[in-house]
Design a protein around this motif. Sequence first.
Motif, PDB file in Angstrom:
ATOM      1  N   TYR A   1      -4.633  11.287   6.296  1.00 35.05           N
ATOM      2  CA  TYR A   1      -3.629  11.424   5.237  1.00 35.05           C
ATOM      3  C   TYR A   1      -4.224  11.814   3.890  1.00 35.05           C
ATOM      4  N   SER A   2      -5.455  12.312   3.905  1.00 41.88           N
ATOM      5  CA  SER A   2      -6.050  12.773   2.672  1.00 41.88           C
ATOM      6  C   SER A   2      -5.368  14.057   2.207  1.00 41.88           C
ATOM      7  N   ASN A   3      -5.142  14.188   0.926  1.00 39.45           N
ATOM      8  CA  ASN A   3      -4.534  15.394   0.378  1.00 39.45           C
ATOM      9  C   ASN A   3      -5.576  16.459   0.045  1.00 39.45           C
TER      10      ASN A   3
ATOM     11  N   GLN B   1       0.835  -1.195   0.000  1.00 42.96           N
ATOM     12  CA  GLN B   1       0.000   0.000   0.000  1.00 42.96           C
ATOM     13  C   GLN B   1       0.870   1.246   0.000  1.00 42.96           C
ATOM     14  N   LYS B   2       0.306   2.350  -0.460  1.00 38.56           N
ATOM     15  CA  LYS B   2       1.026   3.613  -0.480  1.00 38.56           C
ATOM     16  C   LYS B   2       1.411   4.043   0.947  1.00 38.56           C
TER      17      LYS B   2
ATOM     18  N   GLU C   1       8.389   3.461  -5.230  1.00 38.30           N
ATOM     19  CA  GLU C   1       7.172   4.006  -5.840  1.00 38.30           C
ATOM     20  C   GLU C   1       5.987   3.940  -4.883  1.00 38.30           C
ATOM     21  N   LEU C   2       6.141   3.197  -3.790  1.00 34.64           N
ATOM     22  CA  LEU C   2       5.080   3.138  -2.771  1.00 34.64           C
ATOM     23  C   LEU C   2       4.979   4.445  -1.994  1.00 34.64           C
ATOM     24  N   ILE C   3       6.006   5.287  -2.038  1.00 37.30           N
ATOM     25  CA  ILE C   3       5.999   6.543  -1.285  1.00 37.30           C
ATOM     26  C   ILE C   3       5.023   7.531  -1.909  1.00 37.30           C
ATOM     27  N   GLU C   4       4.222   8.145  -1.059  1.00 34.27           N
ATOM     28  CA  GLU C   4       3.262   9.155  -1.511  1.00 34.27           C
ATOM     29  C   GLU C   4       3.383  10.373  -0.602  1.00 34.27           C
ATOM     30  N   PHE C   5       3.831  11.483  -1.144  1.00 35.80           N
ATOM     31  CA  PHE C   5       3.956  12.703  -0.348  1.00 35.80           C
ATOM     32  C   PHE C   5       2.581  13.334  -0.160  1.00 35.80           C
ATOM     33  N   VAL C   6       2.279  13.715   1.088  1.00 34.51           N
ATOM     34  CA  VAL C   6       0.970  14.296   1.415  1.00 34.51           C
ATOM     35  C   VAL C   6       1.183  15.667   2.051  1.00 34.51           C
TER      36      VAL C   6
ATOM     37  N   PRO D   1       2.223   7.202   3.234  1.00 36.62           N
ATOM     38  CA  PRO D   1       2.135   8.669   3.269  1.00 36.62           C
ATOM     39  C   PRO D   1       3.333   9.276   3.986  1.00 36.62           C
TER      40      PRO D   1
END
Length: 338
Positions: free
Chosen positions: A335-337, A205-206, A268-273, A208
């Motif tokens: 963690y919603s953007n 999973q991503k 690629e799993l990293i998601e900046f929020v 955050p």
Amino acid sequence: MKKILVTGGAGFIGGNFVHYMVNKYPQYIIYNLDLLTYAGDLTKHYEIENKDNYFFVKADISDRETVMSLFVKEKFDYVIHFAAESHVDRSITEPEIFVRTNVLGTQVLLDAAMQINLTKFIHVSTDEVYGELEFDPTLFFTEETPLQPNSPYSASKASSDLLVRAYYETFGLPINITRCSNNYGPYHFPEKLIPLTISRVLNEQKIPVYGDGKNIRDWLHVSDHCAAIDLVMHEGVNGEVYNVGGHNERTNLEVVKTIISSLGKSEELIEFVIDRLGHDKRYAINPTKLGNLGWKPTYTFETGILQTIQWYLDNKEWWEQILNGEYQSYFDKQYSNK
């Protein structure tokens, strides 16, 4: 036999400390007082719950009548006070809960301690009460650093620190305050960075990461922290503050990438929020004072993080049952953007 009350002993650090004390000191009777809120979990104590020197008490530290009665009945020798609301993100959305537990709950415990002949009250606090440091590797928090908390969580902990100090200065209650850097290790609730990252990597999973991920924390293995509190309990000078730091500074992004790499997954799993409100740049502790008392960490971050990852691999059933619908709803909201 000495009686030791550990508040918050169903939580992460307190739970590890309960294990440490029950196993190291069979001649001590360890009482674990915990309200069992969302982050409290007793399954971690299955292997010790039938030992003769361990007892669990379900209670709210803010419940004055219950706490007073317990102290008068058991006449504890030591109180090790971990119990606290501790997640910064939650303090931003629900600050009142943090004031009630961390400030008023601590006052109730202090008042109760005044009713008995207590050997020592140890208040376990955090480096976050000092505020933030610049990205300057020569700057560190010491015990003399002024308190400048920046979040409702750290403000509530600083308030409780000052209450504990006041009961020493005004009433002569024997106390120590310990202030630790970020802990990690077994049984860490999966809302915190390291267990959150491990669990999400394992589930593909991503992950955050707040802002640009460059915020720096000093990481301390929970086992080293337990040993430090043990030392302060037995050797600490009454009225003194002791900082507990691991000298393992890493950016949040470095921590996440280390875990991803160790598990052989893709970045690629990293998601900046969107960054957290009031997100402190850097924490770093100078633990020289505690070192002079005889303590030093045994874990480097490299060894500690591998041990921690392996623990989560070996104990999937523990953290998977925590990731239920309620926690998932919180995660999605936090963690919603949007």
